[in-house]
Scaffold this motif. Structure first.
Motif, PDB file in Angstrom:
ATOM      1  N   PRO A 133       3.239  -2.719   1.988  1.00 54.18           N
ATOM      2  CA  PRO A 133       2.357  -2.520   1.885  1.00 54.18           C
ATOM      3  C   PRO A 133       1.188  -3.475   2.336  1.00 54.18           C
ATOM      4  CG  PRO A 133       3.819  -3.397  -0.031  1.00 54.18           C
ATOM      5  CD  PRO A 133       4.277  -3.479   1.789  1.00 54.18           C
ATOM      6  N   PRO A 141      -3.954   3.769  -0.272  1.00 60.88           N
ATOM      7  CA  PRO A 141      -3.376   2.510  -0.240  1.00 60.88           C
ATOM      8  C   PRO A 141      -2.084   3.259  -1.547  1.00 60.88           C
ATOM      9  CG  PRO A 141      -4.863   1.570  -1.292  1.00 60.88           C
ATOM     10  CD  PRO A 141      -5.145   3.091  -0.484  1.00 60.88           C
ATOM     11  N   ASN A 142      -0.892   3.305  -1.486  1.00 62.09           N
ATOM     12  CA  ASN A 142       0.140   4.155  -2.272  1.00 62.09           C
ATOM     13  C   ASN A 142       0.532   4.650  -2.206  1.00 62.09           C
ATOM     14  OD1 ASN A 142       0.557   1.211  -3.684  1.00 62.09           O
ATOM     15  ND2 ASN A 142      -1.568   2.428  -5.037  1.00 62.09           N
ATOM     16  N   GLN A 143       1.225   5.246  -0.093  1.00 65.78           N
ATOM     17  CA  GLN A 143       0.950   6.594   0.121  1.00 65.78           C
ATOM     18  C   GLN A 143       2.441   6.792  -0.545  1.00 65.78           C
ATOM     19  OE1 GLN A 143      -0.135   9.032   2.054  1.00 65.78           O
ATOM     20  NE2 GLN A 143      -2.102   7.938   1.457  1.00 65.78           N
ATOM     21  N   SER A 145       6.893   8.046   0.610  1.00 68.46           N
ATOM     22  CA  SER A 145       7.616   8.214   1.365  1.00 68.46           C
ATOM     23  C   SER A 145       7.810   9.198   1.956  1.00 68.46           C
ATOM     24  CB  SER A 145       8.824   8.014   0.663  1.00 68.46           C
ATOM     25  OG  SER A 145       9.413   8.603   0.365  1.00 68.46           O
TER      26      SER A 145
END
Length: 659
Positions: A133, A141-143, A145
């Motif tokens: 994070p 943000p929140n790419q 995996s």
């Protein structure tokens, strides 16, 4: 003359009126940085005087450019060293893994790699990398995996090798996350030999990274990996402390309660809560009836059910082989059907774990724990096994409490040892920081003078500041080299090759001549002729000689003499460095080879350094299979004798030695 008549002249449509031209190379320290070009609209506009003036201007401009580049390089080096120092501090001060990664990411992202920088951690079960994070920069943000088969980061995590990509558009591995990315550098993040993730940075500029960036990030990765390992070990220790504290509470409750019924109820409740289960029953073996009988009260189950719970030894053996004295764990019926079926007659079973209560090799009973959300883990099995053993000891004769006290004492010793190690590390960081602060301050001071032009504009006025910068950077490098050598010798071992000890010693002595002259000291050398080569690590052997000479100079009086002898005593080479300085008390002969130990004068004055030189000498020589001896008389001086085997482990290759 007319430029139109010179075959080398090339017309410039923007300067079509040019009739005369002088082009002067910008040379400084043997490096060409550009050309100073002067043009005129008149023919034969320049004479010899003009050429001399322009040559002087070109030399000044070249020097200024060279100094600017030197400033930028020095500033960058200071930033990198500051980052490494602060990263080390983060690893010491922070204990939470996420906090360590967050602080390190923010520190490096703000200072060195502002576009994109951060850590991706490995999910071994899914074979994917997950952005932490704290990932710094322009990515959304929140790419999702990244699989290990995809992208540059996946390739690095899969192969364990760093990747430096000057232009991502030409690399088939590149996986676009930030549309502005043009260059990428990624290095593996390890704990020991296990890859736990990668450190990745991206830039919007093609060719933004070089080998120095790769070396820096590799060093950061080592520091971060060590910090994460420490954090995880600390987390495990804290969990074990909590577990032992819980088990200790159980033992204390068992010992303090006199009512048997109340005792079993308290133990069952505490154990179930410790493992986070909804049911617990304690059974004891009755040798008269040869049955395992449940003792009321339990936890999460009625007394009626408990009173109906009893198994003969034969029935118990069919459920689980208690004679094996192991813990049985089942998170579904298909794992151990008899165990589930036996308990299902009494209450609903979703998961169950059972362990025999044993004391002095005898089966005293069994403890059943059931129904934990998510199922029981190996850690639960270990906890239950410990509890069962403790319960058995209590049943025999309150041995549980004694055992717990012993464990608590061992834990206290381990914690004390850990605190001492942390203290030494803090002391080390503090001393190293103090040593680094002065040369860095000097460098910054002179850089400011150069930058503000307070030293004048002519090249001669730049020489002294540059020499000062160089001298203090060398001090910093020397300290860091010693620190790095200790760490690398421990982690990587040594790289052996045939080296000429005579040549190495002579070269280093020549380099110390100016230092000795400055300190009003003389150096005498006695080197035996035709000495054979030895089998060792040249870089580390140089550090040994360098540290011994520095130590001798440090403690020698004005007009003192330092004597260096090199001779052969088959099968060893003997290097002796003697001075007529302060001397070492006999009761400190062993202490002077300990890390961070510093000799004090009679007045309490400490000499320079952090106390690593002789410790490094001893560790390097012992790694080579040799030894270091000291002879000293207070007020008369000291002699350090280094004994190095000529051909120890000669049949090993350097690669084998490193392993």
């Amino acid at each position: 003359m007319d430029t139109k008549q010179d075959y080398l002249y090339k017309d410039n449509p923007l300067l079509s009126e040019t009739k005369s031209e002088i082009a002067m190379p910008l040379m400084a320290a043997g490096n060409l940085s550009g050309v100073l070009d002067v043009q005129s609209t008149e023919k034969d506009a320049f004479n010899k005087t003009d050429i001399d003036v322009i040559r002087v201007l070109a030399d000044q401009l070249a020097a200024a450019i060279e100094n600017t580049r030197l400033f930028e390089a020095t500033h960058r080096q200071i930033e990198e060293l500051t980052v490494l120092h602060n990263t080390a501090l983060v690893s010491v001060q922070a204990t939470d893994e996420d906090e360590i990664i967050k602080n390190t990411t923010q520190l490096i992202g703000e200072t060195l790699y502002p576009n994109n920088f951060g850590v991706l951690l490995l999910d071994e079960k899914e074979d994917t990398l997950i952005h932490h994070p704290s990932y710094w920069g322009d990515i959304v943000p929140n790419q999702p995996s990244i699989h290990l088969d995809d992208g540059i980061t996946g390739a690095v995590a899969r192969t364990g090798e760093p990747m430096l990509v000057p232009d991502v558009t030409k690399n088939p591995h590149y996986l676009e996350v930030d549309t502005g990315t043009r260059a990428e550098l990624c290095v593996p993040l390890r704990i020991g030999n296990n890859i736990i993730g990668v450190i990745n940075t991206e830039s919007h500029k093609v060719g933004a990274f070089n080998e120095k960036d790769e070396q820096l990030l590799t060093t950061v990765a080592v520091q971060l990996g060590t910090a994460i390992e420490k954090s995880r070990l600390l987390e495990v220790e804290q969990r074990r402390i909590e577990e032992l504290a819980g088990l200790h509470d159980i033992a204390q409750a068992f010992g303090n309660l006199t009512d048997v019924r109340e005792t079993y109820g308290a133990i069952a409740e505490r154990l179930a809560k410790l493992i986070d289960a909804s049911m617990c029953i304690v059974t004891l073996y009755d040798p008269k009836t040869k049955e395992f009988v449940a003792e009321a009260p339990g936890y999460g189950v009625s007394d009626k059910i408990i009173l109906a719970t009893r198994y003969s030894a034969q029935e118990a053996k069919q459920v689980w082989d208690y004679r094996e004295k192991g813990v049985y764990r089942a998170n579904s019926r298909k794992e151990i059907p008899p165990l589930f079926d036996a308990m299902a007659d009494l209450f609903k079973v979703e998961s169950i774990i059972v362990a025999p209560i044993i004391s002095e090799g005898r089966i005293l009973g069994a403890v059943f724990v059931a129904n934990k959300s998510g199922g029981f883990s190996e850690n639960d099995a270990r906890l239950l096994s410990v509890f069962a053993n403790q319960t058995g000891t209590v049943i025999v004769n309150a041995r549980l409490y004694a055992d717990t006290q012993k464990r608590t004492k061992e834990l206290a010793i381990a914690l004390t040892r850990q605190e001492e190690l942390d203290r030494l590390k803090d002391e080390f960081i503090q001393k190293a920081s103090n040593e680094l602060r002065t040369p860095i301050s000097i460098v910054k001071g002179y850089i400011e003078l150069l930058n503000n032009g307070e030293l004048g504009e002519t090249p001669d006025n730049y020489k002294q500041p540059i020499q000062t910068i160089t001298r203090n950077i060398n001090i910093l490098d020397y300290l860091i080299e010693n620190l790095t050598a200790i760490l690398e010798t421990q982690a990587l071992g040594i790289k052996r090759e045939h080296i000429d000890l005579t040549e190495i010693t002579t070269t280093i002595l020549d380099g110390f001549e100016l230092t000795a002259e400055t300190e009003n000291l003389s150096i005498e050398k006695n080197i035996e002729e035709d000495l054979p080569k030895i089998w060792g690590d040249e870089k580390l052997i140089r550090l040994v000689i360098d540290n011994l000479l520095n130590n001798a100079i440090k403690f020698s009086p004005v007009n003192g003499t330092i004597t260096v002898n090199l001779r052969r005593d088959i099968p060893n080479m003997i290097l002796e460095v003697a001075d007529n300085g302060l001397g070492v008390p006999e009761d400190q002969f062993d202490q002077i080879f300990e890390r961070f130990f510093q000799i004090k004068s009679n007045s309490g004055h400490r000499y320079g350094g952090v106390g690593l030189g002789l410790a490094l000498v001893k560790e390097i020589i012992e790694t080579h299979g040799g030894e270091v001896k000291v002879q000293s008389v207070l007020g008369e001086g000291s002699k350090f004798s280094v004994i190095i085997p000529e051909n120890v482990n000669e049949k090993e290759t350097p690669e084998e030695t490193e392993q």
